[in-house]
Design a protein around this motif. Structure first.
Motif, PDB file in Angstrom:
ATOM      1  N   VAL A  13     -19.449   5.253 -83.812  1.00 34.74           N
ATOM      2  CA  VAL A  13     -20.257   3.988 -83.270  1.00 34.74           C
ATOM      3  C   VAL A  13     -21.520   4.234 -83.782  1.00 34.74           C
ATOM      4  CG1 VAL A  13     -18.889   3.970 -81.244  1.00 34.74           C
ATOM      5  CG2 VAL A  13     -20.934   5.504 -81.233  1.00 34.74           C
ATOM      6  N   MET A  14     -22.319   3.118 -83.802  1.00 33.60           N
ATOM      7  CA  MET A  14     -23.728   3.143 -84.602  1.00 33.60           C
ATOM      8  C   MET A  14     -24.495   2.371 -83.448  1.00 33.60           C
ATOM      9  SD  MET A  14     -24.524   1.808 -88.487  1.00 33.60           S
ATOM     10  CE  MET A  14     -26.085   2.069 -89.051  1.00 33.60           C
ATOM     11  N   THR A  15     -25.885   2.430 -83.429  1.00 36.85           N
ATOM     12  CA  THR A  15     -26.760   1.840 -82.834  1.00 36.85           C
ATOM     13  C   THR A  15     -28.048   2.037 -83.103  1.00 36.85           C
ATOM     14  OG1 THR A  15     -27.659   1.391 -80.413  1.00 36.85           O
ATOM     15  CG2 THR A  15     -27.349   3.909 -81.059  1.00 36.85           C
ATOM     16  N   THR A  16     -28.959   1.072 -82.730  1.00 41.51           N
ATOM     17  CA  THR A  16     -30.484   1.168 -83.099  1.00 41.51           C
ATOM     18  C   THR A  16     -31.341   0.768 -82.131  1.00 41.51           C
ATOM     19  OG1 THR A  16     -31.857   0.590 -85.087  1.00 41.51           O
ATOM     20  CG2 THR A  16     -30.729  -1.195 -84.122  1.00 41.51           C
ATOM     21  N   ASP A  17     -32.449   1.063 -82.263  1.00 43.81           N
ATOM     22  CA  ASP A  17     -33.437   0.890 -81.121  1.00 43.81           C
ATOM     23  C   ASP A  17     -34.919   0.920 -81.544  1.00 43.81           C
ATOM     24  OD1 ASP A  17     -34.259   0.117 -78.584  1.00 43.81           O
ATOM     25  OD2 ASP A  17     -33.268   1.693 -77.628  1.00 43.81           O
TER      26      ASP A  17
ATOM     27  N   ASP B  24     -28.230   5.676 -75.878  1.00 45.62           N
ATOM     28  CA  ASP B  24     -27.341   4.581 -76.198  1.00 45.62           C
ATOM     29  C   ASP B  24     -25.815   4.929 -76.830  1.00 45.62           C
ATOM     30  OD1 ASP B  24     -28.904   2.633 -75.203  1.00 45.62           O
ATOM     31  OD2 ASP B  24     -29.744   2.029 -77.216  1.00 45.62           O
ATOM     32  N   LEU B  25     -25.938   5.685 -77.528  1.00 45.03           N
ATOM     33  CA  LEU B  25     -24.357   6.479 -78.040  1.00 45.03           C
ATOM     34  C   LEU B  25     -23.713   7.149 -76.838  1.00 45.03           C
ATOM     35  CD1 LEU B  25     -25.492   7.834 -81.552  1.00 45.03           C
ATOM     36  CD2 LEU B  25     -24.255   5.734 -81.214  1.00 45.03           C
TER      37      LEU B  25
ATOM     38  N   VAL C  39     -23.738   6.437 -73.695  1.00 47.54           N
ATOM     39  CA  VAL C  39     -23.053   5.800 -72.726  1.00 47.54           C
ATOM     40  C   VAL C  39     -22.044   4.826 -73.110  1.00 47.54           C
ATOM     41  CG1 VAL C  39     -25.308   5.558 -71.348  1.00 47.54           C
ATOM     42  CG2 VAL C  39     -24.605   3.827 -73.111  1.00 47.54           C
ATOM     43  N   MET C  40     -21.872   4.889 -74.473  1.00 46.96           N
ATOM     44  CA  MET C  40     -20.761   4.519 -75.073  1.00 46.96           C
ATOM     45  C   MET C  40     -19.639   5.435 -75.428  1.00 46.96           C
ATOM     46  SD  MET C  40     -20.798   1.119 -75.729  1.00 46.96           S
ATOM     47  CE  MET C  40     -19.461   0.726 -77.132  1.00 46.96           C
TER      48      MET C  40
ATOM     49  N   ALA D  28     -32.120   4.780 -85.717  1.00 48.63           N
ATOM     50  CA  ALA D  28     -30.842   4.351 -85.856  1.00 48.63           C
ATOM     51  C   ALA D  28     -29.927   5.604 -85.479  1.00 48.63           C
ATOM     52  CB  ALA D  28     -30.321   3.537 -87.016  1.00 48.63           C
ATOM     53  N   GLY D  29     -28.711   5.620 -85.098  1.00 51.43           N
ATOM     54  CA  GLY D  29     -27.629   6.744 -84.865  1.00 51.43           C
ATOM     55  C   GLY D  29     -26.462   6.399 -84.998  1.00 51.43           C
TER      56      GLY D  29
ATOM     57  N   MET E 271     -20.699   2.726 -68.506  1.00 52.32           N
ATOM     58  CA  MET E 271     -21.995   3.541 -68.476  1.00 52.32           C
ATOM     59  C   MET E 271     -23.012   2.576 -69.249  1.00 52.32           C
ATOM     60  SD  MET E 271     -21.004   7.285 -68.688  1.00 52.32           S
ATOM     61  CE  MET E 271     -20.056   7.555 -70.591  1.00 52.32           C
ATOM     62  N   ARG E 272     -24.214   2.805 -68.820  1.00 53.02           N
ATOM     63  CA  ARG E 272     -25.520   2.174 -69.230  1.00 53.02           C
ATOM     64  C   ARG E 272     -26.680   3.010 -68.961  1.00 53.02           C
ATOM     65  NH1 ARG E 272     -25.654  -4.144 -70.860  1.00 53.02           N
ATOM     66  NH2 ARG E 272     -24.358  -2.922 -72.487  1.00 53.02           N
ATOM     67  N   ASP E 273     -27.665   3.082 -69.929  1.00 50.59           N
ATOM     68  CA  ASP E 273     -28.901   3.644 -69.328  1.00 50.59           C
ATOM     69  C   ASP E 273     -29.749   2.576 -68.913  1.00 50.59           C
ATOM     70  OD1 ASP E 273     -28.791   2.883 -72.188  1.00 50.59           O
ATOM     71  OD2 ASP E 273     -30.209   4.407 -72.753  1.00 50.59           O
TER      72      ASP E 273
END
Lengths: 341, 341
Positions: free
Chosen positions: B61-65, B90-91, B93-94, B155-156, B226-228
């Motif tokens: 999974v990939m995310t950015t902030d 963010d990763l 909670v997924m 990004a992660g 889940m979410r932060d």
């Protein structure tokens, strides 16, 4: 497009970005849905914190780049297409096909949403052309005076299969250096677009996608190393080679393709085309026996101005052979070109 | 540390960032090697355009902030630890363990390199704590007045194995809503740290890593989502649930943990803790039968103040049950809190 989205976009496109667009609440969602998700399509799931990626075969590579170019739009591109191409190209020169991209937008309060929409559309088009999906994003809003329109951060993940051994460590004395087209057009076009020099011209940025030509080069045995000569230009790539290998680089001025327009800008403003960034050009180092075939591969993949421009030497410096003799090219020290990419 | 690096760092730490640190040449390299690579270690290979990733088992999974918090350092954290934790969380909670991170730094000319060094060190420590490696980065320098010290984009990429089916679509009426600790401490601590309100206090940001508690919750059958609760706070997560499920959320004020210090800040400044961001808290929605076990899992994983704070209802709004009755919680519209994260 459903009616609600149509109405939302119509309203947004009359507005400027406000601090409330950055609060994480309804207006943030409107901006994300109406502009970013509208252009990025189903690739972007705005209801999750992170995007699941489809399984891939091959080795993954990951990169990131930041973009602060001024002005935000220039002949041949914009910060939107630049961000995607810059990131995709960093993967391509590592031998990887870009698959997944993420976008961070730092937006200054007051930016016209109509302009933002064009820039995001540019990013979407460039991603499509590169074969990549923009799967995650984030927006932050800066108070007026704490930014300069828009800064973008982009990260990318690509995949490579059976790649030749690529890297500075594979370069040998005698290898040839090629460029895929005229150098410095991006830098010269952005300088012209600023209008602060009172110059006008037909120069266009070379901003573009290198995936096709990079994949073609990988198929030619003898490829050692690829890099895109962005910030710091061809001179900086040559110094990267010198530092990474201990081998020198000799460039032949008469073989280096420079457009007449870029030459003119450089002469008037006193810049050396060797330090001007390109954003859609590739530098390749190949074994001597692979030089002609690599050149042909470039020419067959949309790079008519490609050229063999130098070679790797036993010397420990970067030189430029000119009509008048050979001169030393120093590493870039100062910054004549802020916010060029 | 070799002598050259020691000398380079000694010199850098006396300086401020100049435009020349952004030109892609020697000074850029000095800054990258002396500050970023120094702290990120061998995870960061500064000689390549993109970082090869080791093979992983599981779904990626990939995310950015993006991060624009002001001030750059605050009690309990800094923009460096915030960027890493925000992205890693963010990763988490997924349902994914963060593995690879990339960092974009937009640095304003004039920033003290000694401060930058502390912030980068914070990022490195937070990445280590999260079990992630910072594998690629980029720095850009903004002219004085075109930034505000430092903005970070991160990004992660993470990996998840046998994950339960997580997502808004799995939430059912009757499910319980839990938070892993006091809410809003990050927002309140940053407001205090700005000193523009003339307040002082002992409040610390909750900025921290949720990987451990998220992985523990995954092991409890009945986890739905889940979410932060970062930007927009717990109220915004509740509205995300309402929008994503059509089900309402009822929160019980008396059960929502809020620190005395954060309560005090909210009372004085007129903010609602429900909209203040937390940067190290987790909101979980679980099946009714899983609520107590999930609460215990949180408590056993470093979250002593965790609580069951609400439930999913058949109504189509977000409400808060208080001593005086039940009141409607509207979606956040305006922006009382620019640059809070």
């Amino acid at each position: 497009m459903d009616n609600d989205l149509h109405k939302l976009r119509h309203e947004l496109l009359q507005q400027t970005v406000s601090l409330a667009h950055g609060n994480g609440g309804r207006l943030t969602r409107d901006l994300v849905e109406g502009i970013f998700a509208f252009h990025f399509g189903d690739d972007l799931n705005t209801t999750v914190d992170a995007a699941p990626l489809s399984p891939v075969n091959g080795e993954l590579v990951m990169t990131t780049d930041g973009f602060i170019v001024e002005p935000l739009e220039f002949p041949g591109g914009s910060i939107g297409s630049l961000a995607v191409n810059g990131t995709a190209n960093d993967l391509a020169v590592m031998g990887a096909r870009p698959l997944y991209l993420t976008l961070n937008a730092f937006i200054e309060e007051g930016l016209e949403i109509r302009l933002l929409d064009r820039l995001v559309a540019d990013a979407a088009r460039a991603a499509h052309a590169a074969g990549a999906a923009i799967v995650a994003g984030d927006t932050k809003v800066l108070r007026q005076g704490e930014g300069s329109g828009l800064y973008l951060g982009m990260a990318g993940v690509g995949v490579r299969g059976r790649t030749p051994k690529l890297g500075l460590e594979h370069i040998r004395v005698g290898d040839r250096l090629l460029v895929s087209g005229t150098i410095g057009d991006h830098g010269a076009a952005v300088l012209l677009a600023r209008q602060e020099f009172g110059l006008t011209g037909n120069l266009r940025s070379d901003c573009g996608c290198l995936v096709g030509v990079a994949m073609a080069l990988i198929d030619v045995p003898g490829l050692r190393f690829m890099r895109d000569p962005t910030r710091g230009g061809l001179a900086t790539v040559a110094h990267d080679i010198l530092r990474g290998t201990g081998c020198g680089v000799r460039l032949d001025e008469q073989n280096i393709p420079v457009s007449e327009a870029a030459k003119g800008v450089c002469e008037i403003l006193g810049f050396d085309p060797l330090i001007l960034p390109s954003e859609g050009r590739l530098v390749a180092v190949v074994a001597p026996a692979a030089a002609e075939r690599s050149l042909a591969a470039m020419q067959q993949h949309g790079c008519p101005d490609a050229a063999i421009v130098g070679s790797i030497t036993t010397e420990s410096y970067v030189t430029l052979r000119t009509e008048l003799g050979e001169r030393l090219i120093e590493e870039l020290e100062h910054d004549p070109l802020p916010r060029i990419c």
